[in-house]
Design a protein around this motif. Structure first.
Motif, PDB file in Angstrom:
ATOM      1  N   TYR A 145      44.206  42.292  43.165  1.00  0.00           N
ATOM      2  CA  TYR A 145      45.456  43.224  42.948  1.00  0.00           C
ATOM      3  C   TYR A 145      45.289  44.363  41.804  1.00  0.00           C
ATOM      4  O   TYR A 145      46.455  44.815  41.641  1.00  0.00           O
ATOM      5  CB  TYR A 145      46.672  42.247  42.656  1.00  0.00           C
ATOM      6  CG  TYR A 145      47.068  41.718  44.277  1.00  0.00           C
ATOM      7  CD1 TYR A 145      48.142  42.451  44.913  1.00  0.00           C
ATOM      8  CD2 TYR A 145      46.661  40.465  44.821  1.00  0.00           C
ATOM      9  CE1 TYR A 145      48.519  42.129  46.040  1.00  0.00           C
ATOM     10  CE2 TYR A 145      47.224  40.254  46.008  1.00  0.00           C
ATOM     11  CZ  TYR A 145      47.999  41.006  46.558  1.00  0.00           C
ATOM     12  OH  TYR A 145      48.671  40.767  48.037  1.00  0.00           O
ATOM     13  N   ALA A 148      45.594  49.423  42.633  1.00  0.00           N
ATOM     14  CA  ALA A 148      46.943  49.805  42.812  1.00  0.00           C
ATOM     15  C   ALA A 148      47.456  49.947  44.263  1.00  0.00           C
ATOM     16  O   ALA A 148      48.557  49.717  44.606  1.00  0.00           O
ATOM     17  CB  ALA A 148      47.193  50.996  42.108  1.00  0.00           C
ATOM     18  N   ASN A 151      49.213  46.951  46.114  1.00  0.00           N
ATOM     19  CA  ASN A 151      50.487  46.686  45.818  1.00  0.00           C
ATOM     20  C   ASN A 151      51.708  47.735  46.405  1.00  0.00           C
ATOM     21  O   ASN A 151      52.687  47.479  46.636  1.00  0.00           O
ATOM     22  CB  ASN A 151      50.891  46.758  44.285  1.00  0.00           C
ATOM     23  CG  ASN A 151      50.168  45.679  43.457  1.00  0.00           C
ATOM     24  OD1 ASN A 151      50.753  44.798  43.877  1.00  0.00           O
ATOM     25  ND2 ASN A 151      49.317  45.815  42.632  1.00  0.00           N
ATOM     26  N   THR A 152      51.020  48.843  46.686  1.00  0.00           N
ATOM     27  CA  THR A 152      51.852  50.018  47.480  1.00  0.00           C
ATOM     28  C   THR A 152      51.652  50.143  49.020  1.00  0.00           C
ATOM     29  O   THR A 152      52.543  50.753  49.604  1.00  0.00           O
ATOM     30  CB  THR A 152      51.791  51.214  46.803  1.00  0.00           C
ATOM     31  OG1 THR A 152      50.250  51.400  46.705  1.00  0.00           O
ATOM     32  CG2 THR A 152      52.181  51.002  45.310  1.00  0.00           C
TER      33      THR A 152
END
Length: 200
Positions: A145, A148, A151-152
């Motif tokens: 994680y 980046a 997470n998006t």
């Protein structure tokens, strides 16, 4: 001298092959690492005509030497009912000699997949592909994680491996996040292989 990392896949519509090329790009961002793209041949219930020794397009078919010579393995398949496609499973079922001799033991491995629908089994397919690799004694590498895009992303990509939401008619192109995560997975796999291969 460069070390080869085998990027092995089965692709029907081209989406999994595209992920394979992105992973290969990530691999080759690591100094001293080279991606060796290979595919498994299709299978059918009844063989009417023998497969040609080389496919009409895409990467060459995989050989036993590819398994023996690789420093690591990235393996991909489209999802079939939450599992890997039959051609890849058929190939793995024939690697008993490599299992017995430990050809792949201690080498790092990663997995990737593409699906037609959002909840069409991306994660279960990735996990199912890990099982034979664990039996071979491979060291599994995922996506942390700290990336980046994990997470998006709103389509593919998971901590278990790279993935792509292709759409029911294969109408969706690889998203920016999916692309970033595939390259990150290739780079991470290559970096782990490089570290494991470094002299003590």
């Amino acid at each position: 001298m460069d070390q080869d990392i085998l990027v092995l896949y089965y692709s029907r519509s081209g989406a999994t092959a595209q992920l394979a090329r992105l992973i290969a790009r990530g691999i080759e961002e690591v100094p001293g690492m080279h991606a060796r793209l290979r595919q498994v041949p299709p299978v059918a219930p009844v063989t009417e005509v023998a497969q040609p020794p080389e496919p009409e397009d895409g990467a060459p078919y995989v050989t036993r030497e590819d398994l023996a010579e690789c420093a690591a393995l990235a393996m991909g398949s489209p999802t079939r009912f939450g599992n890997m496609a039959a051609p890849l499973k058929h190939f793995l079922d024939g690697t008993g000699a490599e299992w017995a001799s430990g050809t792949l033991a201690g080498k790092p491995a990663a997995v990737f997949t593409s699906t037609g629908t959002m909840h069409g089994g991306q994660e279960s397919t990735l996990l199912s592909m890990m099982l034979p690799l664990l039996h071979h004694g491979m060291l599994l590498v995922g996506i942390p994680y700290t990336e980046a895009a994990l997470n998006t992303t709103r389509t593919g990509g998971s901590p278990y491996g790279a993935s792509h939401l292709a759409g029911a008619q294969h109408e969706l192109s690889v998203s920016e996040h999916e692309r970033d995560l595939a390259r990150a997975l290739g780079k991470r796999l290559a970096d782990v292989a490089r570290r494991l291969g470094a002299p003590a």
